[in-house]
Design a protein around this motif. Structure first.
Motif, PDB file in Angstrom:
ATOM      1  N   ASN A  87       0.528  -1.104  -9.690  1.00 53.07           N
ATOM      2  CA  ASN A  87       1.861  -1.669  -9.957  1.00 53.07           C
ATOM      3  C   ASN A  87       3.008  -0.729  -9.554  1.00 53.07           C
ATOM      4  O   ASN A  87       4.167  -1.117  -9.581  1.00 53.07           O
ATOM      5  CB  ASN A  87       1.991  -2.121 -11.423  1.00 53.07           C
ATOM      6  CG  ASN A  87       1.860  -0.969 -12.402  1.00 53.07           C
ATOM      7  OD1 ASN A  87       1.612   0.171 -12.006  1.00 53.07           O
ATOM      8  ND2 ASN A  87       2.024  -1.259 -13.678  1.00 53.07           N
ATOM      9  N   LYS A  88       2.668   0.520  -9.186  1.00 57.05           N
ATOM     10  CA  LYS A  88       3.697   1.466  -8.726  1.00 57.05           C
ATOM     11  C   LYS A  88       3.763   1.526  -7.197  1.00 57.05           C
ATOM     12  O   LYS A  88       4.643   2.176  -6.639  1.00 57.05           O
ATOM     13  CB  LYS A  88       3.404   2.866  -9.275  1.00 57.05           C
ATOM     14  CG  LYS A  88       3.444   2.971 -10.782  1.00 57.05           C
ATOM     15  CD  LYS A  88       4.877   3.140 -11.272  1.00 57.05           C
ATOM     16  CE  LYS A  88       5.067   2.858 -12.742  1.00 57.05           C
ATOM     17  NZ  LYS A  88       4.055   3.385 -13.629  1.00 57.05           N
ATOM     18  N   VAL A  89       2.836   0.839  -6.544  1.00 51.67           N
ATOM     19  CA  VAL A  89       2.755   0.914  -5.077  1.00 51.67           C
ATOM     20  C   VAL A  89       4.080   0.506  -4.437  1.00 51.67           C
ATOM     21  O   VAL A  89       4.519   1.089  -3.448  1.00 51.67           O
ATOM     22  CB  VAL A  89       1.572   0.051  -4.575  1.00 51.67           C
ATOM     23  CG1 VAL A  89       1.700  -0.302  -3.113  1.00 51.67           C
ATOM     24  CG2 VAL A  89       0.255   0.775  -4.842  1.00 51.67           C
ATOM     25  N   LYS A  90       4.755  -0.487  -5.035  1.00 53.57           N
ATOM     26  CA  LYS A  90       6.017  -0.981  -4.449  1.00 53.57           C
ATOM     27  C   LYS A  90       7.116   0.084  -4.423  1.00 53.57           C
ATOM     28  O   LYS A  90       8.044  -0.008  -3.631  1.00 53.57           O
ATOM     29  CB  LYS A  90       6.496  -2.232  -5.189  1.00 53.57           C
ATOM     30  CG  LYS A  90       6.730  -2.051  -6.672  1.00 53.57           C
ATOM     31  CD  LYS A  90       7.197  -3.370  -7.293  1.00 53.57           C
ATOM     32  CE  LYS A  90       7.430  -3.294  -8.783  1.00 53.57           C
ATOM     33  NZ  LYS A  90       6.185  -3.189  -9.575  1.00 53.57           N
ATOM     34  N   TYR A  91       7.038   1.090  -5.289  1.00 47.35           N
ATOM     35  CA  TYR A  91       8.028   2.175  -5.257  1.00 47.35           C
ATOM     36  C   TYR A  91       7.615   3.254  -4.254  1.00 47.35           C
ATOM     37  O   TYR A  91       8.452   3.922  -3.669  1.00 47.35           O
ATOM     38  CB  TYR A  91       8.164   2.839  -6.632  1.00 47.35           C
ATOM     39  CG  TYR A  91       8.474   1.870  -7.750  1.00 47.35           C
ATOM     40  CD1 TYR A  91       9.636   1.098  -7.692  1.00 47.35           C
ATOM     41  CD2 TYR A  91       7.624   1.726  -8.840  1.00 47.35           C
ATOM     42  CE1 TYR A  91       9.925   0.205  -8.709  1.00 47.35           C
ATOM     43  CE2 TYR A  91       7.908   0.831  -9.853  1.00 47.35           C
ATOM     44  CZ  TYR A  91       9.050   0.072  -9.777  1.00 47.35           C
ATOM     45  OH  TYR A  91       9.338  -0.810 -10.779  1.00 47.35           O
ATOM     46  N   ILE A  92       6.329   3.435  -4.127  1.00 48.69           N
ATOM     47  CA  ILE A  92       5.816   4.546  -3.317  1.00 48.69           C
ATOM     48  C   ILE A  92       5.890   4.234  -1.823  1.00 48.69           C
ATOM     49  O   ILE A  92       6.310   5.077  -1.024  1.00 48.69           O
ATOM     50  CB  ILE A  92       4.337   4.846  -3.725  1.00 48.69           C
ATOM     51  CG1 ILE A  92       4.253   5.227  -5.212  1.00 48.69           C
ATOM     52  CG2 ILE A  92       3.713   5.917  -2.851  1.00 48.69           C
ATOM     53  CD1 ILE A  92       5.156   6.360  -5.647  1.00 48.69           C
ATOM     54  N   VAL A  93       5.484   3.027  -1.465  1.00 50.37           N
ATOM     55  CA  VAL A  93       5.365   2.694  -0.034  1.00 50.37           C
ATOM     56  C   VAL A  93       6.666   2.886   0.760  1.00 50.37           C
ATOM     57  O   VAL A  93       6.637   3.473   1.843  1.00 50.37           O
ATOM     58  CB  VAL A  93       4.802   1.263   0.144  1.00 50.37           C
ATOM     59  CG1 VAL A  93       4.901   0.809   1.589  1.00 50.37           C
ATOM     60  CG2 VAL A  93       3.361   1.213  -0.332  1.00 50.37           C
ATOM     61  N   PRO A  94       7.826   2.450   0.247  1.00 52.56           N
ATOM     62  CA  PRO A  94       9.041   2.610   1.072  1.00 52.56           C
ATOM     63  C   PRO A  94       9.485   4.067   1.228  1.00 52.56           C
ATOM     64  O   PRO A  94      10.232   4.368   2.143  1.00 52.56           O
ATOM     65  CB  PRO A  94      10.115   1.835   0.300  1.00 52.56           C
ATOM     66  CG  PRO A  94       9.397   1.040  -0.737  1.00 52.56           C
ATOM     67  CD  PRO A  94       8.112   1.733  -1.011  1.00 52.56           C
ATOM     68  N   ARG A  95       9.072   4.946   0.328  1.00 53.79           N
ATOM     69  CA  ARG A  95       9.640   6.296   0.309  1.00 53.79           C
ATOM     70  C   ARG A  95       8.701   7.395   0.756  1.00 53.79           C
ATOM     71  O   ARG A  95       9.143   8.469   1.160  1.00 53.79           O
ATOM     72  CB  ARG A  95      10.141   6.623  -1.097  1.00 53.79           C
ATOM     73  CG  ARG A  95      11.301   5.735  -1.516  1.00 53.79           C
ATOM     74  CD  ARG A  95      11.640   5.930  -2.961  1.00 53.79           C
ATOM     75  NE  ARG A  95      12.727   5.053  -3.391  1.00 53.79           N
ATOM     76  CZ  ARG A  95      12.549   3.804  -3.799  1.00 53.79           C
ATOM     77  NH1 ARG A  95      11.327   3.279  -3.839  1.00 53.79           N
ATOM     78  NH2 ARG A  95      13.573   3.068  -4.170  1.00 53.79           N
ATOM     79  N   PHE A  96       7.410   7.171   0.633  1.00 58.81           N
ATOM     80  CA  PHE A  96       6.451   8.230   0.953  1.00 58.81           C
ATOM     81  C   PHE A  96       5.800   7.953   2.308  1.00 58.81           C
ATOM     82  O   PHE A  96       5.590   6.796   2.691  1.00 58.81           O
ATOM     83  CB  PHE A  96       5.381   8.334  -0.140  1.00 58.81           C
ATOM     84  CG  PHE A  96       5.892   8.988  -1.406  1.00 58.81           C
ATOM     85  CD1 PHE A  96       5.648  10.327  -1.661  1.00 58.81           C
ATOM     86  CD2 PHE A  96       6.630   8.265  -2.332  1.00 58.81           C
ATOM     87  CE1 PHE A  96       6.130  10.943  -2.815  1.00 58.81           C
ATOM     88  CE2 PHE A  96       7.124   8.861  -3.488  1.00 58.81           C
ATOM     89  CZ  PHE A  96       6.863  10.203  -3.732  1.00 58.81           C
ATOM     90  N   ASP A  97       5.500   9.041   3.028  1.00 55.42           N
ATOM     91  CA  ASP A  97       4.880   8.948   4.346  1.00 55.42           C
ATOM     92  C   ASP A  97       3.358   9.117   4.257  1.00 55.42           C
ATOM     93  O   ASP A  97       2.624   8.560   5.059  1.00 55.42           O
ATOM     94  CB  ASP A  97       5.456  10.044   5.251  1.00 55.42           C
ATOM     95  CG  ASP A  97       6.973   9.982   5.273  1.00 55.42           C
ATOM     96  OD1 ASP A  97       7.509   9.101   5.960  1.00 55.42           O
ATOM     97  OD2 ASP A  97       7.622  10.784   4.557  1.00 55.42           O
ATOM     98  N   TRP A  98       2.949   9.943   3.281  1.00 52.49           N
ATOM     99  CA  TRP A  98       1.531  10.224   3.090  1.00 52.49           C
ATOM    100  C   TRP A  98       1.142   9.910   1.649  1.00 52.49           C
ATOM    101  O   TRP A  98       1.914  10.173   0.737  1.00 52.49           O
ATOM    102  CB  TRP A  98       1.236  11.719   3.315  1.00 52.49           C
ATOM    103  CG  TRP A  98       1.335  12.199   4.729  1.00 52.49           C
ATOM    104  CD1 TRP A  98       2.478  12.462   5.435  1.00 52.49           C
ATOM    105  CD2 TRP A  98       0.245  12.516   5.611  1.00 52.49           C
ATOM    106  NE1 TRP A  98       2.151  12.916   6.693  1.00 52.49           N
ATOM    107  CE2 TRP A  98       0.803  12.969   6.829  1.00 52.49           C
ATOM    108  CE3 TRP A  98      -1.148  12.464   5.475  1.00 52.49           C
ATOM    109  CZ2 TRP A  98       0.011  13.363   7.908  1.00 52.49           C
ATOM    110  CZ3 TRP A  98      -1.932  12.861   6.552  1.00 52.49           C
ATOM    111  CH2 TRP A  98      -1.358  13.300   7.756  1.00 52.49           C
ATOM    112  N   VAL A  99      -0.068   9.403   1.453  1.00 50.73           N
ATOM    113  CA  VAL A  99      -0.650   9.310   0.109  1.00 50.73           C
ATOM    114  C   VAL A  99      -1.985  10.046   0.168  1.00 50.73           C
ATOM    115  O   VAL A  99      -2.898   9.644   0.900  1.00 50.73           O
ATOM    116  CB  VAL A  99      -0.843   7.845  -0.348  1.00 50.73           C
ATOM    117  CG1 VAL A  99      -1.516   7.803  -1.719  1.00 50.73           C
ATOM    118  CG2 VAL A  99       0.499   7.106  -0.386  1.00 50.73           C
ATOM    119  N   HIS A 100      -2.070  11.161  -0.586  1.00 47.69           N
ATOM    120  CA  HIS A 100      -3.287  11.998  -0.551  1.00 47.69           C
ATOM    121  C   HIS A 100      -4.336  11.521  -1.543  1.00 47.69           C
ATOM    122  O   HIS A 100      -5.450  12.030  -1.524  1.00 47.69           O
ATOM    123  CB  HIS A 100      -2.956  13.444  -0.947  1.00 47.69           C
ATOM    124  CG  HIS A 100      -2.078  14.180   0.003  1.00 47.69           C
ATOM    125  ND1 HIS A 100      -2.314  15.496   0.348  1.00 47.69           N
ATOM    126  CD2 HIS A 100      -0.972  13.812   0.686  1.00 47.69           C
ATOM    127  CE1 HIS A 100      -1.373  15.904   1.198  1.00 47.69           C
ATOM    128  NE2 HIS A 100      -0.541  14.909   1.409  1.00 47.69           N
TER     129      HIS A 100
END
Ligand SMILES: *Cc1c(COP(=O)(O)O)cnc(C)c1O
Length: 236
Positions: A87-100
């Motif tokens: 449910n937090k993916v919508k905040y992360i995707v527009p702002r982050f370039d990498w997800v480790h």
């Protein structure tokens, strides 16, 4: 002008990076320092840029969100390194370039949907719980290959490698086998799946990055040793 505390911290860190890279016959240029800013205020962002660091990371959206209000945030490449609820993916995707920290196929699916929706391409790493510690997230060595098979073709994602958090040990040297296993897992998967760009190893934090570099880390995630001001009375 006196160097910022970030530059002072970084000088010491770079000496270790060069030494460890040289021990392993590697070029220090192949190692990316990701500054983990979770314990620092957003004022740290211009200091990082000024010191030549262009990668920053956070492990929780609630802590990260304020950083993006800072005008310098857009000049950095952002890495999400913590456990992530769908449910937090919508905040992360527009702002982050990498997800480790991709630790399930469900999360990869959600990130893929988000990336397509926001017309982004996300660089992702699979988190591996090499030591199979019950309290830690991540795939184990067996489930990792199956995850790669399922995730490699998802739209909007570039599957770039593996990440691990080594167990907390008294001597950093004791983490070496974990780093070595992650590297051998990466190489095995890259060969089995013929994934040329599957070449990133995110491993090593403040206490153990020297060992991680000797074992092939391409990204080290540095929090305390880089972003915390030296406390008075303590040696800088
Ligand atoms: C906080 C954190 C780091 C940085 O840890 P330090 O020991 O302060 O360098 C690295 N990776 C992850 C996933 C973290 O949460």
């Amino acid at each position: 002008m006196e160097d910022s505390y970030i530059k002072q911290n970084l000088n010491g860190i770079l000496k270790t990076v060069w030494q460890s890279a040289s021990n392993a016959g590697r070029s220090a240029h192949d190692i990316r320092i990701v500054a983990i800013t979770k314990t620092a205020p957003s004022e740290v962002l211009p200091l990082l840029l000024d010191a030549g660091i262009s990668d920053a990371g956070e492990n929780r959206w609630q802590v990260a969100r304020d950083k993006f209000e800072h005008p310098d945030a857009s000049r950095l490449t952002w890495h999400f390194v913590g456990s992530l609820q769908t449910n937090k993916v919508k905040y992360i995707v527009p702002r982050f370039d990498w997800v480790h920290s991709v630790d399930s196929i469900e999360l990869a699916d959600a990130l893929s949907h988000g990336a397509v929706k926001f017309e982004r391409n996300l660089q992702i790493l699979l988190q591996v719980n090499v030591a199979e510690e019950p309290q830690k997230h991540g795939f184990n060595a067996e489930s990792c290959a199956e995850a790669v098979r399922r995730i490699q073709a998802l739209p909007g994602l570039s599957l770039r490698g593996l990440m691990t958090m080594a167990p907390i040990v008294d001597r950093a040297e004791d983490a070496r086998p974990v780093f070595r296993q992650l590297r051998s897992l990466l190489e095995g998967i890259r060969d089995d799946f013929s994934l040329e760009a599957f070449d990133q190893l995110s491993m090593g934090m403040s206490d153990d990055f020297a060992i991680a570099i000797e074992e092939g880390a391409t990204m080290i995630r540095l929090g305390r040793s880089l972003v915390n001001p030296p406390t008075s009375g303590e040696e800088a």
